[in-house]
Motif scaffolding. Structure first.
Motif, PDB file in Angstrom:
ATOM      1  N   ARG A 225       0.790  -1.075   0.054  1.00 25.58           N
ATOM      2  CA  ARG A 225       0.009   0.150  -0.125  1.00 25.58           C
ATOM      3  C   ARG A 225       0.812   1.186   0.079  1.00 25.58           C
TER       4      ARG A 225
ATOM      5  N   ALA B 292       2.055   5.381   4.519  1.00 17.73           N
ATOM      6  CA  ALA B 292       0.696   4.990   4.394  1.00 17.73           C
ATOM      7  C   ALA B 292       0.119   4.863   5.703  1.00 17.73           C
TER       8      ALA B 292
ATOM      9  N   HIS C  77      -2.051   5.907  -0.068  1.00 17.67           N
ATOM     10  CA  HIS C  77      -2.237   4.543  -0.237  1.00 17.67           C
ATOM     11  C   HIS C  77      -2.274   4.365  -1.537  1.00 17.67           C
TER      12      HIS C  77
ATOM     13  N   SER D  25      -7.692   0.622   1.215  1.00 20.36           N
ATOM     14  CA  SER D  25      -7.721  -0.519   2.145  1.00 20.36           C
ATOM     15  C   SER D  25      -9.082  -1.262   1.879  1.00 20.36           C
TER      16      SER D  25
END
Length: 388
Positions: free
Chosen positions: A65, A82, A112, A116
């Motif tokens: 990420r 991140a 990111h 997520s």
């Protein structure tokens, strides 16, 4: 590329316009003041640093990420942060290295490479707090209480809190001596939360009858805490190594119920979010109508060891923009004053005074149309405020 494409933003990346930007900024100040009032000192970690440090300790799970770039000065790989938690852990362990308990807070944009979740931004404004140097129930109660108070201050309503403890699963896995492959298979079953599949797995993979029953019981350790007393007692009886962890989560829940009677509390011992770095209690706050946690956190003891100073640690974080979207907090209304375009020194002194008092004072340019609450006009040789 067409001219229209030039103005498109990448997926998961958004801009914030007036008046929402003003509301988010005022909320940021309000929440940082709250954290400061609770004794949490603000830190501002760098947005960009070497990968060696950024992806160390709890940060190693962020590799996929993390946006990566090459430093033109050193030739080394760097990454855009991140997650703030690993950086704050480094600050506590290395940059500050205080004795005793340390309380730190932050609020900044993180980046990111991959969102997520489907609901999440790729540039969340992460706000949170971390507590170092204490591993007891009191520290967990303090940090969760702070999170719930912060949500209240943002106007987030109908919060329900999920409590888990990865230490229970760790104790079971260690007692059974299961392999990494068995753990991965078990993780998948726990995510599905299917009791029959888990019972079949336990009967097939675990030879000890008490341990097999304990693994099968794990899936039932979720729900309203008042309904789980018998199951928790049975788990502690089957595997005494889980007793301390189960007692810990019960004590935390009891104290939180007293402090926040309006907040629904649930246990979920199948929640293994962040299993690779969380070491104890994990928690997440949810609200109706939003599929992700609106705030979450947990304990990650000893993470500072990679920076040369092992410390008990617990903390939480949330996306400020999500709090602004779902909270009822309203930005403070300001009066708008329109002043004439006049070089009179007395006028400009008055404009400066009004701005110091928190009013918005604008001077129109040409045909500038401004909606005003008050006007500055010269009456009897004196500049005065008059109603619009």
């Amino acid at each position: 590329m067409t001219s229209a494409d030039r103005w498109l933003l990448p997926d998961g990346i958004e801009e914030v316009l007036p008046p929402q930007a003003r509301r988010i900024e005022q909320l940021r100040r309000r929440l940082l003041d709250l954290l400061d009032n609770c004794g949490y000192d603000l830190v501002i970690p760098p947005a960009l640093e070497y990968l060696d440090s950024l992806l160390t300790g709890v940060g190693k799970d962020l590799d996929l990420r993390t946006f990566k770039v090459t430093d033109q000065l050193s030739g080394r790989l760097m990454g855009l942060s991140a997650d703030t938690t690993p950086q704050v852990a480094r600050i506590d362990a290395h940059s500050l290295a205080p004795e005793g308990i340390s309380r730190l807070s932050y609020c900044r944009t993180v980046f990111h490479a991959k969102a997520s979740s489907l609901l999440a931004s790729r540039t969340p404004t992460q706000i949170g707090a971390e507590l170092y140097g204490e591993a007891g129930v009191g520290a967990d109660v303090e940090i969760i209480s702070l999170m719930l108070t912060l949500l209240e201050s943002a106007g987030v309503q109908q919060v329900h809190l999920d409590l888990g403890h990865v230490g229970v699963f760790r104790a079971l896995a260690a007692k059974a001596g299961i392999s990494s492959e068995q753990q991965r298979e078990l993780f998948d079953l726990l995510k599905l939360k299917c009791a029959t599949d888990l019972e079949a797995w336990a009967a097939r993979e675990i030879q000890d009858a008490a341990l097999a029953e304990a693994f099968a019981l794990l899936i039932r350790l979720q729900g309203d805490r008042q309904k789980l007393d018998a199951a928790i007692s049975r788990m502690a009886e089957l595997v005494p190594e889980t007793s301390a962890e189960l007692a810990h989560i019960q004590q935390v829940a009891e104290q939180l119920a007293q402090r926040f009677p309006q907040t629904s509390l649930y246990f979920d011992l199948t929640e293994l979010r962040g299993y690779n770095y969380h070491t104890g209690l994990v928690f997440a706050a949810y609200i109706p109508g939003y599929g992700d946690a609106i705030a979450q956190g947990g304990r990650y003891d000893e993470t500072g060891a990679v920076f040369g100073r092992a410390r008990p640690a617990t903390g939480f974080s949330a996306d400020l923009k999500v709090l602004a979207r779902f909270g009822t907090y309203q930005a403070e209304a300001k009066q708008t004053v329109v002043a004439p375009n006049d070089n009179d020194p007395a006028l400009w002194q008055l404009i400066a005074q009004l701005r110091e008092q928190g009013k918005r004072v604008l001077v129109p340019l040409n045909d500038d149309a401004i909606r005003a609450d008050l006007y500055l006009k010269k009456l009897d040789g004196q500049w005065q405020l008059v109603e619009a």
